[in-house]
Design a protein around this motif. Structure first.
Motif, short mmCIF file in Angstrom:
data_model
loop_
_atom_site.label_atom_id
_atom_site.label_comp_id
_atom_site.label_asym_id
_atom_site.label_seq_id
_atom_site.Cartn_x
_atom_site.Cartn_y
_atom_site.Cartn_z
N ILE A 262 0.86 -1.19 0.00
CA ILE A 262 0.00 0.00 0.00
C ILE A 262 0.89 1.24 0.00
O ILE A 262 1.72 1.42 0.91
CB ILE A 262 -0.92 0.02 1.22
CG1 ILE A 262 -1.83 -1.21 1.23
CG2 ILE A 262 -1.75 1.30 1.26
CD1 ILE A 262 -2.64 -1.37 2.51
N SER A 263 0.75 2.07 -1.03
CA SER A 263 1.53 3.31 -1.14
C SER A 263 0.59 4.50 -1.00
O SER A 263 -0.50 4.52 -1.58
CB SER A 263 2.24 3.37 -2.50
OG SER A 263 3.06 2.23 -2.69
N LEU A 264 1.01 5.50 -0.23
CA LEU A 264 0.18 6.66 0.06
C LEU A 264 0.74 7.90 -0.63
O LEU A 264 1.96 8.15 -0.59
CB LEU A 264 0.11 6.90 1.57
CG LEU A 264 -0.38 5.72 2.42
CD1 LEU A 264 -0.40 6.10 3.90
CD2 LEU A 264 -1.73 5.22 1.96
N TYR A 265 -0.16 8.68 -1.22
CA TYR A 265 0.21 9.91 -1.93
C TYR A 265 -0.60 11.08 -1.40
O TYR A 265 -1.78 10.93 -1.03
CB TYR A 265 -0.06 9.77 -3.43
CG TYR A 265 0.82 8.78 -4.14
CD1 TYR A 265 1.90 9.20 -4.90
CD2 TYR A 265 0.56 7.41 -4.05
CE1 TYR A 265 2.70 8.29 -5.56
CE2 TYR A 265 1.37 6.49 -4.71
CZ TYR A 265 2.44 6.94 -5.46
OH TYR A 265 3.25 6.03 -6.11
N ILE A 266 0.03 12.25 -1.36
CA ILE A 266 -0.67 13.50 -1.04
C ILE A 266 -0.25 14.55 -2.04
O ILE A 266 0.95 14.83 -2.19
CB ILE A 266 -0.37 13.97 0.40
CG1 ILE A 266 -0.91 12.94 1.41
CG2 ILE A 266 -1.02 15.33 0.66
CD1 ILE A 266 -0.62 13.29 2.86
N ASN A 267 -1.21 15.10 -2.75
CA ASN A 267 -0.97 16.11 -3.78
C ASN A 267 0.10 15.66 -4.78
O ASN A 267 0.95 16.45 -5.20
CB ASN A 267 -0.60 17.44 -3.14
CG ASN A 267 -1.75 18.01 -2.32
OD1 ASN A 267 -2.91 17.93 -2.71
ND2 ASN A 267 -1.44 18.57 -1.16
#
Length: 280
Positions: free
Chosen positions: A234-239
């Motif tokens: 699971i990879s998390l991205y913000i903007n």
């Protein structure tokens, strides 16, 4: 003489009165006073009827108040636009057209509800999620339009008035029985990832809360949250920026949506303005 007549007539009069009494109308039976339980039941039924009528009634529109001629009309301030990204790590730039998307103009794909803790409604062209009490209650809404396994999911949120640890974000790989992953962002610019199974009282803090410079912190800000899920990674991205990665195999597929938790601000609201899905 008179005495003798009276003596004979009196029994006759008494007999007539007794016969008449048998045919006199009787007093109606008093209606018993309603018991407390009966009154409570009637009141509950009345309130339920009024609530149903209010819920099903169309929203009333209120005419605008007249503006004094001497006061110039104020120009509304448009909401901030999301900052464009040219970050090469942004999956939205390389995945092409999404498999599915919703601009939330009507929020018809999402479950709308209202209770003592949370309100989820379609308003201002968005899915508006409001935490009514500053007690950390987690309320969320799912769409059952898709049930992906491997995917990239991106959701654009706008905060209203908020402070500190007021939390909002994406729920994904969720069941219909109160279990799923929760990727959250706080008003003051932190994030975390948690797996929750509320039916079995399970909570796993996969990524403890930490700060991220990619987050636009504060009230009236827009943030794009992204989740890339492939197998147990699971990879998390913000903007558009990759901020963290973790592996977990608790759930491999499920539904997705948005959540809110008012930790500090009663009535904290976060608007889901757009959501996109790329199946992999």
């Amino acid at each position: 003489m008179i005495y003798m007549i009276a003596k004979k007539i009196l029994p006759l009069i008494l007999a007539i009165l007794l016969l008449a009494a048998c045919n006199l109308p009787t007093r109606p039976i008093d209606t018993p006073t309603p018991t407390v339980d009966l009154v409570a039941t009637q009141i509950a039924n009345l309130l339920a009827t009024q609530e149903s009528a209010t819920r099903n009634a169309p929203l009333a529109t209120q005419p605008p108040s007249p503006t004094p001629s001497a006061t110039p009309e104020a120009t509304p301030t448009p909401p901030p636009a999301p900052t464009p990204t040219t970050n090469p790590s942004d999956p939205a730039l390389s995945l092409g057209d999404p498999t599915w998307k919703d601009s939330l103009e009507t929020a018809k794909n999402f479950y709308l509800f209202e209770n003592d803790q949370t309100k989820v409604e379609a308003e201002d062209g968005a899915l508006a999620l409001t935490g009514r009490n500053a007690n950390g209650w987690l309320g969320w809404s799912l769409t059952y339009a898709q049930n992906p396994s491997d995917f990239y999911l991106e959701a654009t949120f706008r905060t209203r008035t908020c402070a500190g640890s007021d939390l909002y974000g994406i729920v994904f790989r969720a069941s219909k029985e109160n279990a799923g992953y929760f990727f959250g962002v706080t008003c003051d610019g932190r994030y975390n990832l948690t797996y929750r199974d509320l039916n079995n009282d399970i909570q796993k803090e996969l990524i403890s809360i930490k700060a991220a410079s990619a987050i636009q912190a504060g009230s009236d800000q827009i943030n794009r949250l992204g989740v890339f899920a492939q197998g147990d990674k699971i990879s998390l991205y913000i903007n558009g920026s990759l901020i963290d990665e973790v592996t977990d195999s608790t759930r491999s597929s499920g539904y997705f949506g948005a959540f809110v938790a008012a930790n500090q601000t009663a009535g904290f609201r976060a608007d889901l303005d757009q959501i996109k899905l790329w199946k992999r």
